[in-house]
Design a protein around this motif. Structure first.
Motif, PDB file in Angstrom:
ATOM      1  N   UNK A  10       0.811  -1.207   0.000  1.00 52.05           N
ATOM      2  CA  UNK A  10       0.000   0.000   0.000  1.00 52.05           C
ATOM      3  C   UNK A  10       0.853   1.269   0.000  1.00 52.05           C
ATOM      4  N   UNK A  11       0.541   2.211  -0.899  1.00 50.10           N
ATOM      5  CA  UNK A  11       1.214   3.510  -0.872  1.00 50.10           C
ATOM      6  C   UNK A  11       0.510   4.504   0.048  1.00 50.10           C
ATOM      7  N   UNK A  12      -0.579   4.038   0.678  1.00 47.78           N
ATOM      8  CA  UNK A  12      -1.369   4.884   1.580  1.00 47.78           C
ATOM      9  C   UNK A  12      -1.160   4.405   3.008  1.00 47.78           C
ATOM     10  N   UNK A  13      -0.818   5.324   3.896  1.00 48.85           N
ATOM     11  CA  UNK A  13      -0.631   4.993   5.307  1.00 48.85           C
ATOM     12  C   UNK A  13      -1.507   5.923   6.138  1.00 48.85           C
ATOM     13  N   UNK A  14      -2.374   5.328   6.940  1.00 50.72           N
ATOM     14  CA  UNK A  14      -3.254   6.142   7.778  1.00 50.72           C
ATOM     15  C   UNK A  14      -4.175   7.041   6.976  1.00 50.72           C
ATOM     16  N   UNK A  15      -4.581   6.577   5.815  1.00 51.32           N
ATOM     17  CA  UNK A  15      -5.497   7.351   4.992  1.00 51.32           C
ATOM     18  C   UNK A  15      -4.864   8.518   4.257  1.00 51.32           C
ATOM     19  N   UNK A  16      -3.522   8.557   4.219  1.00 49.93           N
ATOM     20  CA  UNK A  16      -2.832   9.669   3.549  1.00 49.93           C
ATOM     21  C   UNK A  16      -1.715   9.138   2.673  1.00 49.93           C
ATOM     22  N   UNK A  17      -1.411   9.885   1.603  1.00 52.07           N
ATOM     23  CA  UNK A  17      -0.283   9.513   0.753  1.00 52.07           C
ATOM     24  C   UNK A  17       1.004   9.804   1.511  1.00 52.07           C
ATOM     25  N   UNK A  18       2.014   9.014   1.239  1.00 51.37           N
ATOM     26  CA  UNK A  18       3.284   9.175   1.934  1.00 51.37           C
ATOM     27  C   UNK A  18       4.083  10.319   1.330  1.00 51.37           C
ATOM     28  N   UNK A  19       4.059  10.442   0.002  1.00 56.90           N
ATOM     29  CA  UNK A  19       4.836  11.457  -0.675  1.00 56.90           C
ATOM     30  C   UNK A  19       4.137  11.799  -1.988  1.00 56.90           C
ATOM     31  N   UNK A  20       4.325  13.044  -2.438  1.00 56.61           N
ATOM     32  CA  UNK A  20       3.773  13.412  -3.724  1.00 56.61           C
ATOM     33  C   UNK A  20       2.285  13.719  -3.665  1.00 56.61           C
ATOM     34  N   UNK A  21       1.657  13.645  -4.834  1.00 51.43           N
ATOM     35  CA  UNK A  21       0.259  14.057  -4.961  1.00 51.43           C
ATOM     36  C   UNK A  21      -0.600  12.918  -5.501  1.00 51.43           C
ATOM     37  N   UNK A  22      -0.350  11.712  -5.019  1.00 52.26           N
ATOM     38  CA  UNK A  22      -1.122  10.561  -5.490  1.00 52.26           C
ATOM     39  C   UNK A  22      -2.596  10.703  -5.162  1.00 52.26           C
ATOM     40  N   UNK A  23      -2.921  11.421  -4.076  1.00 53.35           N
ATOM     41  CA  UNK A  23      -4.329  11.597  -3.718  1.00 53.35           C
ATOM     42  C   UNK A  23      -5.083  12.349  -4.806  1.00 53.35           C
ATOM     43  N   UNK A  24      -4.431  13.348  -5.408  1.00 52.19           N
ATOM     44  CA  UNK A  24      -5.059  14.098  -6.497  1.00 52.19           C
ATOM     45  C   UNK A  24      -5.299  13.178  -7.692  1.00 52.19           C
ATOM     46  N   UNK A  25      -4.324  12.326  -7.984  1.00 58.32           N
ATOM     47  CA  UNK A  25      -4.449  11.392  -9.106  1.00 58.32           C
ATOM     48  C   UNK A  25      -5.581  10.394  -8.846  1.00 58.32           C
ATOM     49  N   UNK A  26      -5.646   9.877  -7.629  1.00 56.83           N
ATOM     50  CA  UNK A  26      -6.691   8.909  -7.293  1.00 56.83           C
ATOM     51  C   UNK A  26      -8.073   9.536  -7.393  1.00 56.83           C
ATOM     52  N   UNK A  27      -8.207  10.751  -6.889  1.00 58.87           N
ATOM     53  CA  UNK A  27      -9.499  11.434  -6.957  1.00 58.87           C
ATOM     54  C   UNK A  27      -9.954  11.594  -8.402  1.00 58.87           C
ATOM     55  N   UNK A  28      -9.001  11.882  -9.295  1.00 58.89           N
ATOM     56  CA  UNK A  28      -9.343  12.102 -10.708  1.00 58.89           C
ATOM     57  C   UNK A  28      -9.921  10.860 -11.364  1.00 58.89           C
ATOM     58  N   UNK A  29      -9.539   9.678 -10.873  1.00 62.78           N
ATOM     59  CA  UNK A  29     -10.065   8.447 -11.474  1.00 62.78           C
ATOM     60  C   UNK A  29     -11.157   7.822 -10.605  1.00 62.78           C
ATOM     61  N   UNK A  30     -11.612   8.580  -9.609  1.00 62.86           N
ATOM     62  CA  UNK A  30     -12.732   8.132  -8.804  1.00 62.86           C
ATOM     63  C   UNK A  30     -12.396   7.117  -7.734  1.00 62.86           C
ATOM     64  N   UNK A  31     -11.143   7.128  -7.262  1.00 63.15           N
ATOM     65  CA  UNK A  31     -10.727   6.195  -6.217  1.00 63.15           C
ATOM     66  C   UNK A  31     -10.430   6.977  -4.940  1.00 63.15           C
ATOM     67  N   UNK A  32     -11.002   6.536  -3.846  1.00 62.80           N
ATOM     68  CA  UNK A  32     -10.761   7.168  -2.552  1.00 62.80           C
ATOM     69  C   UNK A  32      -9.305   7.006  -2.132  1.00 62.80           C
ATOM     70  N   UNK A  33      -8.790   7.992  -1.405  1.00 66.91           N
ATOM     71  CA  UNK A  33      -7.422   7.899  -0.903  1.00 66.91           C
ATOM     72  C   UNK A  33      -7.419   7.081   0.380  1.00 66.91           C
ATOM     73  N   UNK A  34      -7.470   5.779   0.208  1.00 66.18           N
ATOM     74  CA  UNK A  34      -7.400   4.858   1.339  1.00 66.18           C
ATOM     75  C   UNK A  34      -6.724   3.583   0.872  1.00 66.18           C
ATOM     76  N   UNK A  35      -6.107   2.890   1.809  1.00 71.97           N
ATOM     77  CA  UNK A  35      -5.404   1.651   1.464  1.00 71.97           C
ATOM     78  C   UNK A  35      -6.361   0.612   0.898  1.00 71.97           C
TER      79      UNK A  35
END
Length: 321
Positions: free
Chosen positions: A234-259
């Motif tokens: 998992x690149x997600x720890x505690x519901x947050x990205x570890x580095x970078x802006x993966x959360x923005x990328x995930x949101x764009x494809x309709x995926x929640x930022x969670x492990x």
């Protein structure tokens, strides 16, 4: 744990991929196992000032060689920027995209070999001769399939402009890799996956690092058919990205930022996905049942890659799956 004959393939990209690759190498050395094959994302490659840049390839190569800049997370340690300053004085290149002098040496060598007719796979093989990397590196494809980002205002930007210049602040509506449907896996990629005992998905950005690798025709099918265990970290720890802006990328494809959501995004092999098992961070242990309900086995472990020993421990946990 796997035995010393275990054959390992890693899909990786970005800083997370380079740290994880170091951990895999350390773990396999402890086991006395043969070197792994790492399939590297080339979706963020680009042409700039007449030279071909391969950011993920170089980040992983430099990290394995021990010459990477660990403070910035990219480029060569102790690099200077005299040539970059001269390029800027000529109005060439991108003023917000820094090329170090040593780094430029790599790009010039690569570009020269490409102009001579070598493929990206052959170029990477030649690069790997310089340092004892202890890892076999393969690009995901020899085709040019740079990542483009469509943003809310209608523009289409190269991924590096969106990521580096705008720091992912422009809302993306979709990502694309023009030409990827006509691409083929680089020589050795499908064969390595077919022969592997374990395939690991590094804790890299699921959308722009692992996503392009899986989008190369033939790679997903190879993962679906291999006898190897396919294990994601998992690149997600505690519901947050570890580095970078993966959360923005995930949101764009309709995926929640969670492990759990990222695990479901990859999917279980039993349900037309690619995963057999998923490493969850201790902070996300409560999501284990959610992942298991998707048909994916769960292992819980510390996932902070603070140093090489920690990364090796994570790799060992993934291999143990």
């Amino acid at each position: 744990m796997p035995n010393p004959q275990t054959r390992v393939v890693v899909l990786a990209g970005g800083v997370g991929g380079s740290k994880f690759t170091l951990g895999v190498r350390a773990a396999l050395r402890r086991l006395g196992a043969p070197e792994a094959t790492v399939v590297v994302n080339t979706g963020d490659d680009l042409w700039l000032s007449g030279v071909r840049l391969q950011p993920d390839v170089d980040s992983i190569t430099y990290a394995l060689a021990g010459v990477n800049d660990t403070v910035r997370g990219w480029g060569r340690a102790g690099d200077t920027e005299r040539v970059n300053e001269e390029l800027q004085a000529w109005g060439a290149g991108w003023p917000w995209f820094t090329l170090g002098d040593l780094d430029l040496g790599t790009h010039l060598a690569r570009t020269g070999w490409l102009r001579e007719g070598l493929t990206p796979t052959e170029v990477l093989g030649r690069m790997a001769e310089r340092w004892p990397l202890g890892i076999r590196l393969l690009p995901m494809t020899d085709s040019e399939v740079d990542t483009h980002v469509h943003v809310e205002d209608g523009r289409r930007l190269h991924f590096q402009e969106w990521w580096t210049r705008y720091r992912a602040a422009l809302v993306p509506t979709r990502f694309e890799n023009p030409g990827i449907l006509d691409a083929t896996p680089a020589p050795g990629v499908v064969e390595a996956i077919a022969r592997a005992d374990v395939v690991l998905l590094a804790p890299s950005n699921p959308v722009v690092s692992i996503g392009p690798i899986l989008a190369v025709p033939g790679v997903r099918a190879a993962l679906r058919s291999t006898a190897a265990r396919v294990v994601g970290v998992s690149p997600i720890i505690g519901g947050r990205v570890v580095r970078g802006m993966a959360d923005v990328c995930l949101t764009a494809i309709g995926v929640e930022t969670s492990a759990a959501a990222v695990a479901r995004h990859y999917g279980a092999r039993s349900a037309d996905g690619v995963l057999d098992a998923w490493l969850l961070a201790e902070e996300d242990a409560a999501a284990a049942s959610e992942v298991q309900a998707a048909g994916i086995r769960v292992l819980v472990a510390p996932l902070w890659m603070r140093d090489e020993d920690a990364s090796a421990a994570i790799a060992e946990a993934a291999l143990g799956a």
